[in-house]
Design an enzyme around this catalytic site. Sequence first.
Site, PDB file in Angstrom:
ATOM      1  N   ALA A 232       0.860  -1.182   0.000  1.00 20.61           N
ATOM      2  CA  ALA A 232       0.000   0.000   0.000  1.00 20.61           C
ATOM      3  C   ALA A 232       0.896   1.231   0.000  1.00 20.61           C
ATOM      4  O   ALA A 232       2.116   1.130   0.173  1.00 20.61           O
ATOM      5  CB  ALA A 232      -0.926   0.001   1.214  1.00 20.61           C
TER       6      ALA A 232
ATOM      7  N   GLU B   3       0.920   5.479   1.383  1.00 20.74           N
ATOM      8  CA  GLU B   3       0.285   6.358   2.353  1.00 20.74           C
ATOM      9  C   GLU B   3      -0.046   7.740   1.828  1.00 20.74           C
ATOM     10  O   GLU B   3       0.024   8.732   2.568  1.00 20.74           O
ATOM     11  CB  GLU B   3       1.213   6.506   3.570  1.00 20.74           C
ATOM     12  CG  GLU B   3       2.528   7.243   3.297  1.00 20.74           C
ATOM     13  CD  GLU B   3       3.687   6.351   2.917  1.00 20.74           C
ATOM     14  OE1 GLU B   3       4.846   6.775   3.061  1.00 20.74           O
ATOM     15  OE2 GLU B   3       3.424   5.211   2.478  1.00 20.74           O
TER      16      GLU B   3
ATOM     17  N   GLU C 281      -0.924   2.223   7.168  1.00 26.08           N
ATOM     18  CA  GLU C 281      -1.007   3.383   6.272  1.00 26.08           C
ATOM     19  C   GLU C 281      -1.646   4.576   6.968  1.00 26.08           C
ATOM     20  O   GLU C 281      -1.264   5.724   6.709  1.00 26.08           O
ATOM     21  CB  GLU C 281      -1.775   3.015   5.006  1.00 26.08           C
ATOM     22  CG  GLU C 281      -1.176   1.866   4.212  1.00 26.08           C
ATOM     23  CD  GLU C 281       0.292   2.059   3.876  1.00 26.08           C
ATOM     24  OE1 GLU C 281       0.712   3.206   3.610  1.00 26.08           O
ATOM     25  OE2 GLU C 281       1.040   1.065   3.883  1.00 26.08           O
TER      26      GLU C 281
ATOM     27  N   HIS D 133       0.824   6.533   8.886  1.00 24.97           N
ATOM     28  CA  HIS D 133       1.633   7.407   8.042  1.00 24.97           C
ATOM     29  C   HIS D 133       1.030   8.805   7.889  1.00 24.97           C
ATOM     30  O   HIS D 133       1.745   9.743   7.516  1.00 24.97           O
ATOM     31  CB  HIS D 133       1.780   6.799   6.647  1.00 24.97           C
ATOM     32  CG  HIS D 133       2.911   5.837   6.509  1.00 24.97           C
ATOM     33  ND1 HIS D 133       4.204   6.142   6.867  1.00 24.97           N
ATOM     34  CD2 HIS D 133       2.946   4.574   6.003  1.00 24.97           C
ATOM     35  CE1 HIS D 133       4.988   5.107   6.595  1.00 24.97           C
ATOM     36  NE2 HIS D 133       4.252   4.152   6.078  1.00 24.97           N
TER      37      HIS D 133
END
Length: 847
Positions: A261, A263, A295, A298
């Site tokens: 993923a 962020e 995430e 982040h």
Amino acid sequence: MPALTRDEAQNRARLLDVHHCTVDLDLTRGDEHFASTAVIRFTARTDGDTFVEIKPATLHRITLDGTHIDPARLDDNRIPLQLNAGQHELRVEADMRYSRTGEGMHRFTDPADGETYTYTQLFMEDVQRVFAAFDQPDLKAVFEASVTAPAQWTVLGNAIATPTPTGQDTTTRWQFAPTQPISTYLVAFAAGPWHSVRTQHAGLPFGLHCRRSLAPYLDADATEILDITRRCYDRYHELFDEPYPFDSYDQAFVPEFNAGAMENPGLVTFRDEFLHRSAVTDTERQLRGIVIAHEMAHMWFGDLVTLTWWDDIWLNESFAEYMGYQVLGEATRFTDTWTGFAIDRKSWGYDADQRPSTHPVAPATDAVHDTSQAMLNFDGISYAKGASALRQLVAWLGEKDFLAGINDHFARHRFANATLADFIDSLARATTRDVHAWAERWLRTTGVDTLTPDITTTADAWHLTVRHQGIRPHHLAIGLYDETPTGQLALRERVETDLTPETGSDHALHFTGPRPALLLLNDQDLTYAKVRLDHTSWNTALRSLSRLDGGDNGADGALTRAVLWNAARDMVRDGELAPERYLDAARAHLPHENDNAIVQGVLAFARTHIADHCTTPADRPTALATITTLCHDLLHRTDSPATGVRLTAVRALIDSATDPRPLQDWLREGTTPGTIPLDPELRWRVLARLAVLGAIDENDITAELTRDPSATGQEGAARCRASLPDPTAKEAAWHAMYDPQHRPELSNYLFAATAQGFWRAEQPDLLRPYVERYYHDAVALAARRGPAIAALAGRQGFPHTLVEHRTLHLGEECLRTGEPGPSLRRHLADQLDDLRRALTARTAQHR
């Protein structure tokens, strides 16, 4: 494309103050290119020369303060600028290329329905593939974007977007609200006919998005995903004084994504494999939750406060990794996250930290001299070791002081940039402990400490000496376990203690009463170190591991068992434990294990590392037979399929099959042992194994692809074709991966699937001629297609199943003379180190 150096970035940061960037993209120009216009407003503090980055297909127009600059001045990816002190406006117009490698603006057409999607991945230095920018993390700016797209598309970005008519029925223009000041690498767009699920939480719009062909799978899991998102969001607001700093929170599940993923503020992008088309274990659902929590962390660690230069990657990744596991465990039903971390992620860190390519969690600034070097540090050290170090820091410092330091850091550096020194200063203000000394020992050093117990006994007492190989201080728990009359291993006592380098390499503790049957250093996995067991404890573990009770909290027992399995894993990798003894332990204890993370981790190590790498060809059939019997035992002895243990066992059973007939029966019947239906994922897994065994042909693969024409089906077919034990099939797969004349060139996912199918341990005679070709062709491929494909060629493409000295020698020669680029060189070096370990482990066979 020259890498940006640290010195260049520092010089540019001293010269420029970037205020605002307007980005306008037109995604209606065809399949190959899109239009890009960037207007950057900035101040030059003094007269000086600098450059702006862009990597265009065609550079149309450049103006600086209204004055034209000849586009021919573009030098590779840099436009040189001569500036006077004062305010400036730079405008750059270009046509840009869509990507098929997951870098820049990636474009994907879904084979299931023909719909097209694009999304950006601009991390590190790929913003210049989309628009012109001063591309470094410490030149933050407010971004204001607009995107023109086909009328049926939705466009997502870092902020709330409003669609407006363009005057043409076929197109719509999406105007985004201005962002907070963010770094260039965090700008994001995702455009296409998305299927969306929208809601509100805490006054903000939340959204989930995926391609239309995956809509049923998103809808099935949306309640769980949104519940986790809300719970983590609320927990972060309990922990952090600074509120969520952006105006919306979208999560888009995008195709062919290279990472897990990304962020991006307000628009987190995930690989869309997290939307499960087939049955999954609770461990896999927990992993998705951890990534969601990671995430979201982040948004503060990385987006609100951003690293100044890429030597401080850990300020982003280690913190998000730690917080992801911690917050998911605190806020949701997934309360046993640290067991999964111990058995899965932590071994990633241990492995990386023992290779020649190891580096400190926080490398010296001059060690990360440019962006190409920095990209190599996104590894098990920056993630797993860094998170382990933070978990140790919390154990040593206390959570209250740790959080006070974090909140001080956010308050001092919000919407700005910070360094390791800044963060350590914030922690130091919150505690009387010497955090600076801790950081030097933990964050500036490399390698894994090893802790070994030495026990002596007297008539009424016993004495423990912990032999400490390493220089780091450790706050750890020591577990003392006794065998009960019923055969259980019961916790007698868990003692927490500090090992400090100042006391030397030996640390003595004294206890009254009889010695325990099992003594475990680093019980509950609070620190980052390899541990060894004394002879008595090791024999107890081999006898009673599956009957270990961790105390009042059932999760404690699973975490303790994970530490024991990791100790055995480390001993195999270090050549101290024969691989078949690990298999014997798995055979004896795994059928009684209820924690699926442990079952999954132990089976994966047994099937891949031991059976395919550490076991000699002569002994491999016995290893596979042991794994097969173990899987049948798991299926017979596990009562509840909800744990995922049955599904994990079925997957390993398929992968270990040496007789095609049961697999063919399962395909006909549509089910497997344990009454688990053959869903698309399992069908492709069965077909891949049948392909390896030579029990299917192209007609079977084509028929299955007709049944499942999805992107996952395309990858499954590519994997099966490359797995066939046929010279023509192997040559076709090689041509598709490495021949520059092959059209179209494989996307990142199709390349990975083909490479995964190619190197099969059952086919050494067929594959040996390709080893020398690999080292030549992979170098050429990496130079031609860039770091993302180079990384795949160095990982999945490596001839890892040919555990032979010739593979090693050819690889070493390639590193000396073949001139692989930075990404491929790093992965080759790591793979060759693993190959040496596998060769060493084979010498431990039968010891």
